[in-house]
Design a protein around this motif. Structure first.
Motif, PDB file in Angstrom:
ATOM      1  N   ARG A  32     -31.524  58.988  21.022  1.00 31.06           N
ATOM      2  CA  ARG A  32     -30.273  59.713  20.859  1.00 31.06           C
ATOM      3  C   ARG A  32     -29.830  59.699  19.403  1.00 31.06           C
ATOM      4  NH1 ARG A  32     -26.091  57.296  24.601  1.00 31.06           N
ATOM      5  NH2 ARG A  32     -25.263  56.122  22.810  1.00 31.06           N
ATOM      6  N   TYR A  33     -29.801  58.494  18.798  1.00 30.98           N
ATOM      7  CA  TYR A  33     -29.318  58.494  17.422  1.00 30.98           C
ATOM      8  C   TYR A  33     -30.362  59.010  16.442  1.00 30.98           C
ATOM      9  CZ  TYR A  33     -31.328  53.676  16.870  1.00 30.98           C
ATOM     10  OH  TYR A  33     -32.140  52.576  16.821  1.00 30.98           O
ATOM     11  N   ARG A  34     -31.629  58.934  16.783  1.00 34.75           N
ATOM     12  CA  ARG A  34     -32.634  59.563  15.921  1.00 34.75           C
ATOM     13  C   ARG A  34     -32.495  61.090  15.931  1.00 34.75           C
ATOM     14  NH1 ARG A  34     -37.014  56.731  13.993  1.00 34.75           N
ATOM     15  NH2 ARG A  34     -37.104  54.520  14.598  1.00 34.75           N
ATOM     16  N   LEU A  35     -32.217  61.631  17.138  1.00 36.92           N
ATOM     17  CA  LEU A  35     -32.024  63.074  17.252  1.00 36.92           C
ATOM     18  C   LEU A  35     -30.803  63.515  16.448  1.00 36.92           C
ATOM     19  CD1 LEU A  35     -32.644  65.838  18.520  1.00 36.92           C
ATOM     20  CD2 LEU A  35     -31.253  65.132  20.500  1.00 36.92           C
ATOM     21  N   ALA A  36     -29.700  62.752  16.568  1.00 42.34           N
ATOM     22  CA  ALA A  36     -28.485  63.114  15.843  1.00 42.34           C
ATOM     23  C   ALA A  36     -28.714  63.057  14.333  1.00 42.34           C
ATOM     24  CB  ALA A  36     -27.340  62.189  16.254  1.00 42.34           C
ATOM     25  N   LEU A  37     -29.378  62.008  13.860  1.00 39.83           N
ATOM     26  CA  LEU A  37     -29.651  61.896  12.432  1.00 39.83           C
ATOM     27  C   LEU A  37     -30.536  63.029  11.934  1.00 39.83           C
ATOM     28  CD1 LEU A  37     -30.246  58.044  12.066  1.00 39.83           C
ATOM     29  CD2 LEU A  37     -28.327  59.349  11.145  1.00 39.83           C
ATOM     30  N   SER A  38     -31.570  63.382  12.713  1.00 45.24           N
ATOM     31  CA  SER A  38     -32.520  64.419  12.278  1.00 45.24           C
ATOM     32  C   SER A  38     -31.867  65.791  12.242  1.00 45.24           C
ATOM     33  CB  SER A  38     -33.729  64.437  13.219  1.00 45.24           C
ATOM     34  OG  SER A  38     -34.389  63.189  13.209  1.00 45.24           O
ATOM     35  N   ALA A  39     -31.138  66.137  13.288  1.00 49.15           N
ATOM     36  CA  ALA A  39     -30.481  67.447  13.304  1.00 49.15           C
ATOM     37  C   ALA A  39     -29.440  67.539  12.204  1.00 49.15           C
ATOM     38  CB  ALA A  39     -29.842  67.681  14.675  1.00 49.15           C
ATOM     39  N   THR A  40     -28.709  66.454  11.965  1.00 50.89           N
ATOM     40  CA  THR A  40     -27.719  66.452  10.885  1.00 50.89           C
ATOM     41  C   THR A  40     -28.377  66.703   9.538  1.00 50.89           C
ATOM     42  OG1 THR A  40     -26.287  64.932  12.101  1.00 50.89           O
ATOM     43  CG2 THR A  40     -26.008  65.039   9.707  1.00 50.89           C
ATOM     44  N   ARG A  41     -29.545  66.057   9.308  1.00 49.46           N
ATOM     45  CA  ARG A  41     -30.227  66.238   8.025  1.00 49.46           C
ATOM     46  C   ARG A  41     -30.694  67.682   7.845  1.00 49.46           C
ATOM     47  NH1 ARG A  41     -34.755  61.909   6.538  1.00 49.46           N
ATOM     48  NH2 ARG A  41     -32.890  60.596   6.831  1.00 49.46           N
ATOM     49  N   VAL A  42     -31.168  68.336   8.947  1.00 54.93           N
ATOM     50  CA  VAL A  42     -31.645  69.717   8.833  1.00 54.93           C
ATOM     51  C   VAL A  42     -30.486  70.671   8.571  1.00 54.93           C
ATOM     52  CG1 VAL A  42     -32.778  71.593  10.093  1.00 54.93           C
ATOM     53  CG2 VAL A  42     -33.662  69.276  10.270  1.00 54.93           C
ATOM     54  N   ALA A  43     -29.344  70.406   9.222  1.00 58.82           N
ATOM     55  CA  ALA A  43     -28.218  71.345   9.137  1.00 58.82           C
ATOM     56  C   ALA A  43     -27.292  71.067   7.968  1.00 58.82           C
ATOM     57  CB  ALA A  43     -27.425  71.302  10.443  1.00 58.82           C
ATOM     58  N   ALA A  44     -27.424  69.935   7.307  1.00 61.19           N
ATOM     59  CA  ALA A  44     -26.434  69.530   6.314  1.00 61.19           C
ATOM     60  C   ALA A  44     -26.261  70.562   5.212  1.00 61.19           C
ATOM     61  CB  ALA A  44     -26.828  68.181   5.708  1.00 61.19           C
ATOM     62  N   GLY A  45     -27.343  71.111   4.701  1.00 61.65           N
ATOM     63  CA  GLY A  45     -27.247  72.068   3.599  1.00 61.65           C
ATOM     64  C   GLY A  45     -26.496  73.327   3.994  1.00 61.65           C
ATOM     65  N   GLU A  46     -26.778  73.829   5.198  1.00 64.44           N
ATOM     66  CA  GLU A  46     -26.112  75.055   5.648  1.00 64.44           C
ATOM     67  C   GLU A  46     -24.620  74.830   5.855  1.00 64.44           C
ATOM     68  OE1 GLU A  46     -27.633  78.398   6.327  1.00 64.44           O
ATOM     69  OE2 GLU A  46     -28.594  77.233   4.718  1.00 64.44           O
ATOM     70  N   LEU A  47     -24.284  73.742   6.531  1.00 61.63           N
ATOM     71  CA  LEU A  47     -22.873  73.490   6.806  1.00 61.63           C
ATOM     72  C   LEU A  47     -22.105  73.208   5.520  1.00 61.63           C
ATOM     73  CD1 LEU A  47     -23.256  71.315  10.024  1.00 61.63           C
ATOM     74  CD2 LEU A  47     -22.554  73.711   9.872  1.00 61.63           C
ATOM     75  N   ALA A  48     -22.727  72.538   4.560  1.00 62.38           N
ATOM     76  CA  ALA A  48     -22.060  72.296   3.291  1.00 62.38           C
ATOM     77  C   ALA A  48     -21.798  73.601   2.547  1.00 62.38           C
ATOM     78  CB  ALA A  48     -22.903  71.358   2.426  1.00 62.38           C
ATOM     79  N   ALA A  49     -22.669  74.616   2.764  1.00 62.39           N
ATOM     80  CA  ALA A  49     -22.490  75.929   2.125  1.00 62.39           C
ATOM     81  C   ALA A  49     -21.542  76.828   2.907  1.00 62.39           C
ATOM     82  CB  ALA A  49     -23.845  76.608   1.960  1.00 62.39           C
ATOM     83  N   GLY A  50     -21.006  76.356   4.040  1.00 66.07           N
ATOM     84  CA  GLY A  50     -20.059  77.144   4.827  1.00 66.07           C
ATOM     85  C   GLY A  50     -20.721  78.099   5.798  1.00 66.07           C
ATOM     86  N   ARG A  51     -22.021  77.905   6.032  1.00 63.72           N
ATOM     87  CA  ARG A  51     -22.712  78.792   6.962  1.00 63.72           C
ATOM     88  C   ARG A  51     -22.898  78.080   8.295  1.00 63.72           C
ATOM     89  NH1 ARG A  51     -25.483  79.844   1.962  1.00 63.72           N
ATOM     90  NH2 ARG A  51     -27.108  78.331   2.473  1.00 63.72           N
ATOM     91  N   PRO A  52     -22.570  78.692   9.406  1.00 58.96           N
ATOM     92  CA  PRO A  52     -22.651  78.028  10.709  1.00 58.96           C
ATOM     93  C   PRO A  52     -24.102  77.868  11.171  1.00 58.96           C
ATOM     94  CG  PRO A  52     -22.023  80.306  11.017  1.00 58.96           C
ATOM     95  CD  PRO A  52     -22.048  80.079   9.534  1.00 58.96           C
ATOM     96  N   VAL A  53     -24.299  76.932  12.095  1.00 60.94           N
ATOM     97  CA  VAL A  53     -25.607  76.728  12.737  1.00 60.94           C
ATOM     98  C   VAL A  53     -25.426  76.813  14.234  1.00 60.94           C
ATOM     99  CG1 VAL A  53     -26.449  75.251  10.854  1.00 60.94           C
ATOM    100  CG2 VAL A  53     -25.324  74.219  12.818  1.00 60.94           C
ATOM    101  N   LEU A  54     -26.532  77.151  14.914  1.00 57.89           N
ATOM    102  CA  LEU A  54     -26.502  77.288  16.378  1.00 57.89           C
ATOM    103  C   LEU A  54     -27.334  76.179  16.993  1.00 57.89           C
ATOM    104  CD1 LEU A  54     -27.021  81.166  16.701  1.00 57.89           C
ATOM    105  CD2 LEU A  54     -24.872  79.889  16.580  1.00 57.89           C
ATOM    106  N   LEU A  55     -26.767  75.561  18.023  1.00 56.45           N
ATOM    107  CA  LEU A  55     -27.469  74.494  18.740  1.00 56.45           C
ATOM    108  C   LEU A  55     -27.726  74.972  20.160  1.00 56.45           C
ATOM    109  CD1 LEU A  55     -28.496  71.558  18.691  1.00 56.45           C
ATOM    110  CD2 LEU A  55     -26.258  70.883  19.589  1.00 56.45           C
TER     111      LEU A  55
END
Length: 413
Positions: A32-55
């Protein structure tokens, strides 16, 4: 639990949704926490740029149908629809598969759980985080315990290795001592001690070209003939090591036999070649024969291709005793003549092999240096002279070779 698609504008929301989703799917806490860490790392750049992501989540189904992905697998897809390039998936805590376009997918083994009954409140985010933290702490404690156990095992192993090393060192020292004893016994067998007769004193120094191979082709022999004269043989057989030692031993033994049988000294070099040629076809050796009458000092010398002897008079005058001849295994072997001289009281005779004078590749220069060195050391105790001469001659060695330095001095008696 039904398939769902959610849009996220923040990392906190993405993490919260992933944790609740993984909890409802029955994933182990570590996944569970490995999944959360991995998805956060992949999405971090987009969310920091203000672009949404879909889960997108496709859960395992209780009836064994997982919408095309098989029973017992939770499929999580993370889409980055506005990303200018594909995200990096290297080094994630939980490896992801790459999909066409800017997306990542995780397929995780999970039990197919029923939908929770109405009114059953799922655990809150804080509870999920505390559960993950508790699992991480337990994991750290287990790793610390394993680390401590491994340190203890390593210490025991090191102790055992150290004890084994000490045993090997002791065994190695025992072998070195045994090897040294064997070599000393071999040297004693190959190199007889000086002859003790009134009127002359003798000493010898032997130095191998290689310290780990203490035998070579440079040998000597000395003994007293029935008429009381002292016979000395110096041999330098071609080569190094045991093969040349065997050749040199053949020469010294043949010379000793012929001398004791009474053969004239002028014929012994040629006769030795004749005897040995029948069974040692590759033998080549230089040889020098000396006869000394201890009472009168009369000296007779025969030579077969060997370096000249050096005579140092008591007053320091030096001369080389040169006799032409050819050695064992050479064409027309034998000494062309006999050289006769006389040792007076205090006179020193130096016999040697070419390793003493050719260490600098110039025999004549080496002979001149030998004369100067022997003159300086002529009044020392006889047992010190050969080693002292060799040490001074070998201050520079350009061409290492086996070396014999043998000295005879006439004394009143």
């Amino acid at each position: 639990m039904k398939p769902q698609m959610t849009t996220h504008h923040s990392l906190a929301g993405l993490r919260s949704t992933l944790r609740r989703l993984a909890h409802r799917a029955g994933l182990p806490v570590e996944l569970r926490y490995r999944l959360a860490l991995s998805a956060t790392r992949v999405a971090a750049g987009e969310l920091a740029a203000g672009r949404p992501v879909l889960l997108e989540a496709v859960p395992p189904q209780p009836d064994g149908r997982a919408e095309g992905r098989g029973e017992g697998r939770l499929t999580v897809r993370l889409h980055l629809p506005h990303a200018p390039r594909r995200p990096s998936l290297d080094g994630l805590p939980l490896p992801a598969e790459r999909l066409p376009g800017p997306a990542a997918v995780w397929r995780l083994p999970a039990p197919a759980l029923e939908e929770p009954p109405p009114g059953d409140d799922p655990p809150g985010l804080v509870e999920l985080l505390e559960e993950e933290l508790s699992a991480a702490v337990s994991r750290m404690d287990a790793l610390a315990e394993d680390h401590q156990r491994l340190k203890h095992e390593l210490a025991e192993t090191n102790s055992g290795v150290l004890a084994l090393y000490v045993q090997l060192e002791e065994r190695d020292e025992q072998l070195r001592q045994a090897h040294g004893r064997i070599l000393r016994q071999l040297e004693d067998a190959l190199r007889p001690p000086p002859v003790r007769v009134p009127g002359v004193e003798m000493a010898v120094h032997y130095e191998p070209a290689e310290k780990h191979a203490p035998t070579g082709g440079d040998l000597y022999d000395w003994f007293v003939l029935p008429d009381g004269t002292v016979h000395i043989t110096v041999v330098d057989a071609l080569g190094h090591g045991l093969t040349s030692t065997r050749s040199a031993l053949n020469v010294t033994h043949a010379v000793r036999t012929l001398a004791l049988e009474g053969h004239p000294v002028e014929s012994i070099v040629a006769r030795t070649d004749e005897v040995l040629a029948t069974f040692d076809h590759d033998l080549m050796a230089t040889v020098q024969l000396v006869r000394i009458d201890p009472a009168s000092g009369e000296l007779v010398l025969a030579n077969g291709s060997h370096p000249p002897a050096l005579l140092v008079r008591e007053d320091g005058e030096t001369s080389l005793l040169e006799v032409r001849g050819r050695g064992i295994g050479f064409p027309l072997p034998g000494s062309e003549r006999l050289l006769r001289d006389r040792l007076g009281p205090g006179d020193l005779l130096v016999l040697y092999t070419d390793g003493l004078t050719e260490s600098r590749r110039d025999p004549r220069e080496g002979e001149q240096r030998l004369a100067r060195v022997a003159r300086r050391h002529r009044h020392r105790p006889i047992e010190e002279i050969p080693a002292a001469i060799a040490e001074e001659m070998h201050t520079v060695i350009l061409h290492p070779d086996d070396t014999v330095a043998l000295t005879v001095r006439r004394v009143p008696g």
